[in-house]
Each structure stands twice: as structure tokens, then as C-alpha cells.
Design a protein around this motif. Structure first.
Motif, PDB file in Angstrom:
ATOM      1  N   THR A   1      37.062 -33.490 -32.732  1.00  7.54           N
ATOM      2  CA  THR A   1      36.722 -32.510 -31.697  1.00  7.54           C
ATOM      3  C   THR A   1      37.221 -32.946 -30.329  1.00  7.54           C
ATOM      4  O   THR A   1      36.903 -32.322 -29.323  1.00  7.54           O
ATOM      5  N   THR A   2      37.991 -34.048 -30.299  1.00 12.98           N
ATOM      6  CA  THR A   2      38.634 -34.525 -29.078  1.00 12.98           C
ATOM      7  C   THR A   2      40.123 -34.684 -29.343  1.00 12.98           C
ATOM      8  O   THR A   2      40.510 -35.498 -30.188  1.00 12.98           O
ATOM      9  N   PRO A   3      41.003 -33.911 -28.692  1.00  8.43           N
ATOM     10  CA  PRO A   3      40.681 -32.850 -27.731  1.00  8.43           C
ATOM     11  C   PRO A   3      39.962 -31.692 -28.416  1.00  8.43           C
ATOM     12  O   PRO A   3      39.908 -31.642 -29.643  1.00  8.43           O
ATOM     13  N   ALA A   4      39.431 -30.782 -27.615  1.00  6.10           N
ATOM     14  CA  ALA A   4      38.664 -29.677 -28.174  1.00  6.10           C
ATOM     15  C   ALA A   4      39.545 -28.817 -29.085  1.00  6.10           C
ATOM     16  O   ALA A   4      40.651 -28.440 -28.693  1.00  6.10           O
TER      17      ALA A   4
END
Length: 206
Positions: free
Chosen positions: A131-134
Motif C-alpha cells: 500500500t506504499t505508494p498508495a
């Protein structure tokens, strides 16, 4: 982490290769498909090599299986399901794909419900199994008020990357603790067919 080798195919609960598994390489030949049917070992968190099971804290694992009792594979014998947990942000990530900037791709899969409501689910894409980056949400196919059925539904989303690099597609699942099992099967990634201009009709139309 669990890893197995069956018929020359390696399976792991992690996208990071472990001893005895095939190193992950990005996929660049399309169409690509995965229906989980070649898997010899099944269970909680056990997925094909280079897939990633990434449940939220307190969430449920994605589980490979031949059936849950509440629904069945869309193509036998195997599929992947997730059990209700009352937790959002449970991710299932595909292997990586080398996608070309400006080319449009189809990300397709089948999902099957359980005759209850309370599920939320969306398809996402990202440059990492994280989820990183979104992640970018491609579309939401389940909202909490939807009562699902045990019939399989095909879902297809298109994605046109802005740069040529590795991308991962995923499912983001959440629920309110009311439903039971949500299944997924028959994943594919392909180049979106080009539209053709209809030719002029020949002869009378009636």
C-alpha cells in the motif's frame, strides 16, 4: 512462510522466493492466466509462487481450496477464498507484470459470494505489492449493502500505465463480520483488443 514444489511449479505464501522456489521474474508475455488448478498443496496463505497474501492486522488470509461449503471454484478444482474477519484492507497481490506506457491492458477475474451482504471489495494496481505508494483503485465491485450470490461473476477492468515499469494487480477486501466466504478464480492480464471501425453494410438491410 510455506513453500512447495509440485510438478516443477513452486508455490509460496510470500512473493519473496524461498529455498526451493522459482525466483520471481516479471511477466511480459500476454495473455497471462492463473486459475490455481495446478496447485498440489492448498491451505491458508498458500498461493502460487510470487503471489502475495497481505491481510490487514487482524484480517484473514486468502486461502487456496477446493471449496468452502458456502461457494465453489468458478473452474474446478481450485480457487482462492477469504473468510470474514470484520477487518478492511486485506490484499491479494498478483505477480509483477512489465507493462508498456500508453498500452491499455485488461485485468480480469471471477468472484463468487455467499448469499450474505457486508462485503466490500475493489480491484487495484500498484508499482509494488504494497500500500506504499498508495495503490490506484481500478474499480469497486462490492459494497457493504450488496447481497452476493453463489454464482460466479466475471469482472474486468482496464489500465493504461503512464510509464513502462513493473506493475502488480490486486484485490482489496473488507467486511463487517456478517458475511462468510468470498471466492476468486480465473485471473488474467491481457492487452486490450483494439477497436475496429465497422465496415459499411453490403446490400439492403431488410
Amino acid at each position: 512462510d510455506a513453500s512447495n514444489s509440485v510438478g516443477g511449479n513452486s508455490y509460496s505464501t510470500s512473493a519473496v522466493p524461498t529455498a526451493g522456489t522459482t525466483p520471481c521474474t516479471t511477466i511480459s508475455t500476454f495473455p497471462w492466466t492463473e486459475n490455481f488448478d495446478a496447485m498440489g498443496s492448498l491451505g491458508s496463505g498458500i498461493l502460487p509462487n510470487c503471489w502475495l497474501n497481505a491481510p490487514a492486522s487482524g484480517g484473514s488470509n486468502y486461502t487456496s481450496s477446493t471449496g468452502s461449503g458456502f461457494n465453489s471454484p468458478c473452474s474446478t478444482p481450485n480457487y482462492v477464498y477469504i473468510v470474514y474477519s470484520g477487518t478492511s484492507g486485506n490484499y491479494l497481490w498478483t505477480p509483477g507484470f512489465t507493462l508498456t506506457a500508453g498500452t491499455t491492458y485488461n485485468f480480469s477475474f471471477k468472484w463468487v459470494g455467499d448469499t450474505y451482504n457486508g462485503w466490500t471489495a475493489s480491484a487495484v494496481v500498484n508499482t509494488a505489492q504494497s500500500t506504499t505508494p498508495a495503490p490506484t483503485t481500478l474499480g469497486t465491485f462490492l459494497t457493504a449493502g450488496t447481497t452476493t450470490t453463489t454464482s460466479c461473476i466475471t469482472q474486468t477492468y482496464t489500465f493504461t500505465p503512464g510509464s513502462t515499469t513493473t506493475y502488480y494487480f490486486g484485490i482489496n477486501e473488507g467486511d463487517n463480520g456478517v458475511p462468510f466466504y468470498l471466492g476468486f478464480d480465473d485471473f488474467s492480464v491481457s492487452v486490450t483488443p483494439a477497436c475496429t471501425t465497422p465496415s459499411a453494410p453490403v446490400g439492403p438491410l431488410n
